[in-house]
Design an enzyme around this catalytic site. Structure first.
Site, mmCIF file in Angstrom:
data_model
loop_
_atom_site.group_PDB
_atom_site.id
_atom_site.type_symbol
_atom_site.label_atom_id
_atom_site.label_comp_id
_atom_site.label_asym_id
_atom_site.label_seq_id
_atom_site.Cartn_x
_atom_site.Cartn_y
_atom_site.Cartn_z
ATOM 1 C CB SER A 141 22.647 14.223 18.344
ATOM 2 O OG SER A 141 21.242 14.377 18.221
ATOM 3 C CE1 TYR A 154 22.796 18.968 21.012
ATOM 4 C CE2 TYR A 154 20.915 18.049 19.841
ATOM 5 C CZ TYR A 154 21.987 17.887 20.700
ATOM 6 O OH TYR A 154 22.255 16.652 21.253
HETATM 7 P P1 NAP Z 1 22.439 15.256 30.457
HETATM 8 O O1 NAP Z 1 21.793 14.308 31.391
HETATM 9 O O2 NAP Z 1 22.080 16.701 30.520
HETATM 10 O O3 NAP Z 1 24.038 15.093 30.577
HETATM 11 C C1 NAP Z 1 24.927 16.036 30.045
HETATM 12 C C2 NAP Z 1 26.272 15.845 30.715
HETATM 13 O O4 NAP Z 1 27.212 16.762 30.120
HETATM 14 C C3 NAP Z 1 26.236 16.139 32.199
HETATM 15 O O5 NAP Z 1 26.965 15.166 32.884
HETATM 16 C C4 NAP Z 1 26.930 17.499 32.309
HETATM 17 O O6 NAP Z 1 27.641 17.578 33.539
HETATM 18 C C5 NAP Z 1 27.915 17.405 31.151
HETATM 19 N N1 NAP Z 1 28.400 18.712 30.730
HETATM 20 C C6 NAP Z 1 27.694 19.741 30.207
HETATM 21 N N2 NAP Z 1 28.506 20.798 30.003
HETATM 22 C C7 NAP Z 1 29.743 20.413 30.422
HETATM 23 C C8 NAP Z 1 30.998 21.064 30.500
HETATM 24 N N3 NAP Z 1 31.150 22.330 30.107
HETATM 25 N N4 NAP Z 1 32.071 20.385 30.977
HETATM 26 C C9 NAP Z 1 31.925 19.102 31.386
HETATM 27 N N5 NAP Z 1 30.765 18.431 31.353
HETATM 28 C C10 NAP Z 1 29.684 19.092 30.879
HETATM 29 O O7 NAP Z 1 22.131 14.834 28.942
HETATM 30 P P2 NAP Z 1 22.470 13.504 28.102
HETATM 31 O O8 NAP Z 1 21.277 13.227 27.293
HETATM 32 O O9 NAP Z 1 23.018 12.428 28.952
HETATM 33 O O10 NAP Z 1 23.582 14.079 27.117
HETATM 34 C C11 NAP Z 1 24.833 13.448 26.887
HETATM 35 C C12 NAP Z 1 25.223 13.660 25.425
HETATM 36 O O11 NAP Z 1 24.292 12.992 24.596
HETATM 37 C C13 NAP Z 1 25.251 15.108 24.971
HETATM 38 O O12 NAP Z 1 26.380 15.309 24.137
HETATM 39 C C14 NAP Z 1 23.963 15.240 24.159
HETATM 40 O O13 NAP Z 1 24.056 16.256 23.185
HETATM 41 C C15 NAP Z 1 23.895 13.851 23.549
HETATM 42 N N6 NAP Z 1 22.569 13.432 23.079
HETATM 43 C C16 NAP Z 1 21.493 13.441 23.905
HETATM 44 C C17 NAP Z 1 20.246 13.047 23.416
HETATM 45 C C18 NAP Z 1 18.999 13.051 24.258
HETATM 46 O O14 NAP Z 1 17.895 13.035 23.702
HETATM 47 N N7 NAP Z 1 19.109 13.065 25.581
HETATM 48 C C19 NAP Z 1 20.125 12.626 22.077
HETATM 49 C C20 NAP Z 1 21.245 12.616 21.270
HETATM 50 C C21 NAP Z 1 22.469 13.000 21.776
HETATM 51 P P3 NAP Z 1 27.808 18.871 34.476
HETATM 52 O O15 NAP Z 1 26.596 19.737 34.270
HETATM 53 O O16 NAP Z 1 27.937 18.290 35.848
HETATM 54 O O17 NAP Z 1 29.079 19.516 33.998
#
Ligand code: NAP
Length: 253
Positions: A141, A154
């Site tokens: 991120s 975070y």
């Molecule tokens: P999201 O829609 O909330 O997806 C998060 C995913 O992580 C879900 O599939 C969730 O699946 C999984 N997860 C969470 N805890 C887990 C665990 N203990 N074991 C296995 N899977 C787990 O959010 P996203 O934005 O796509 O996030 C994906 C990545 O991108 C994250 O690392 C986040 O920090 C990063 N990111 C996001 C943003 C943003 O603005 N959205 C920006 C920069 C980076 P389950 O709940 O089904 O386990």
């Protein structure tokens, strides 16, 4: 029913956190590029839908649980031909200042983003090396490159995840494994809903008046990095919406 664990001719790519957002979109984009995606997360019903759609394999995974990771890795190895890993599982909880730090939130963020990435990477690296042409993509991120008020749990976890990933670039020098870190800014997914404990109104405000990145925007970048020739390593890719200058600085209409 979980998709059967069978050998596949297509190269296998493991996508963690593939039940929503960036992970689900990456599985779709990589399947379109000829990969066999193995989708891991806790919400198996969602994984199965995406596995059916992409011809992939859905497997239960909790990256915070060492036993769950061990079982998952064993089943992935049985598939054979593991050439890709997208470390994507993770997220944020809360916006407390350091003075009001919530230990449970910190533990959740460090367990899922940092230790989870270490566990899965450690488990799959022998197969990725043995494949002769492996690739690890880690979704960190811009929070892994800067800090902002109320974000310490975070930002510290994403800094640590980035450090882990970047360390591998040296440790694996000479091995046939590429390493790409993708550091996105604001992407509209379930991220903010999770961060704010299901408070939709608060989550929606994050994207108010801006055009955020979509999960597909990030997935296309994952697929681009993974489709370069084997000798080309895209080390770090920072991507933000045009409306975002830094973690907390937006142009809102
Ligand atoms: P999201 O829609 O909330 O997806 C998060 C995913 O992580 C879900 O599939 C969730 O699946 C999984 N997860 C969470 N805890 C887990 C665990 N203990 N074991 C296995 N899977 C787990 O959010 P996203 O934005 O796509 O996030 C994906 C990545 O991108 C994250 O690392 C986040 O920090 C990063 N990111 C996001 C943003 C943003 O603005 N959205 C920006 C920069 C980076 P389950 O709940 O089904 O386990």
């Amino acid at each position: 029913m979980t998709s059967p664990t069978t050998a596949t001719d297509r190269p296998v790519v493991v996508v963690t956190g593939a039940s929503s957002g960036i992970g689900a979109a990456s599985a779709r984009a990589l399947a379109a590029d000829g990969w066999h995606p193995v989708l891991g997360a806790r919400r198996l019903d969602r994984l199965r839908e995406i596995a059916d759609e992409t011809g992939g394999t859905a497997l239960p995974l909790d990256v915070t649980d060492a036993a769950s990771v061990e079982t998952f890795v064993g089943r992935v190895r049985d598939l054979g031909n593991v050439r890709g890993l997208v470390n994507n599982a993770g997220g944020a909880k809360g916006t407390e200042t350091v003075m009001d730090a919530d230990e449970e939130h910190w533990r959740w963020m460090w367990e899922s983003n940092v230790l989870g990435t270490m566990r899965i990477t450690k488990g799959l690296l022998p197969s990725l090396i043995a494949s002769g042409d492996g690739h690890v993509v880690t979704i960190t991120s811009i929070a892994g490159l800067e800090t902002y008020d109320g974000g310490s749990g975070y930002t510290s976890a994403k800094h640590a995840e980035g450090a882990l990933h970047r360390t591998l670039r040296g440790e694996l020098l000479g091995q046939p494994v590429r390493l790409t870190e993708i550091a996105p800014g604001a992407v509209e997914t379930e991220f903010s809903l999770v961060r704010f404990g299901g408070d939709t109104e608060r989550a929606d405000k994050v994207y108010d008046g801006i055009t955020p990145l979509t999960a597909d925007d990030v997935a296309a970048t994952v697929a681009f990095a993974m489709s370069r020739p084997s000798h080309v390593n895209l080390d770090t890719i920072v991507m933000k919406p045009r409306d975002q200058a830094s973690g907390m600085r937006f142009y809102r209409q």
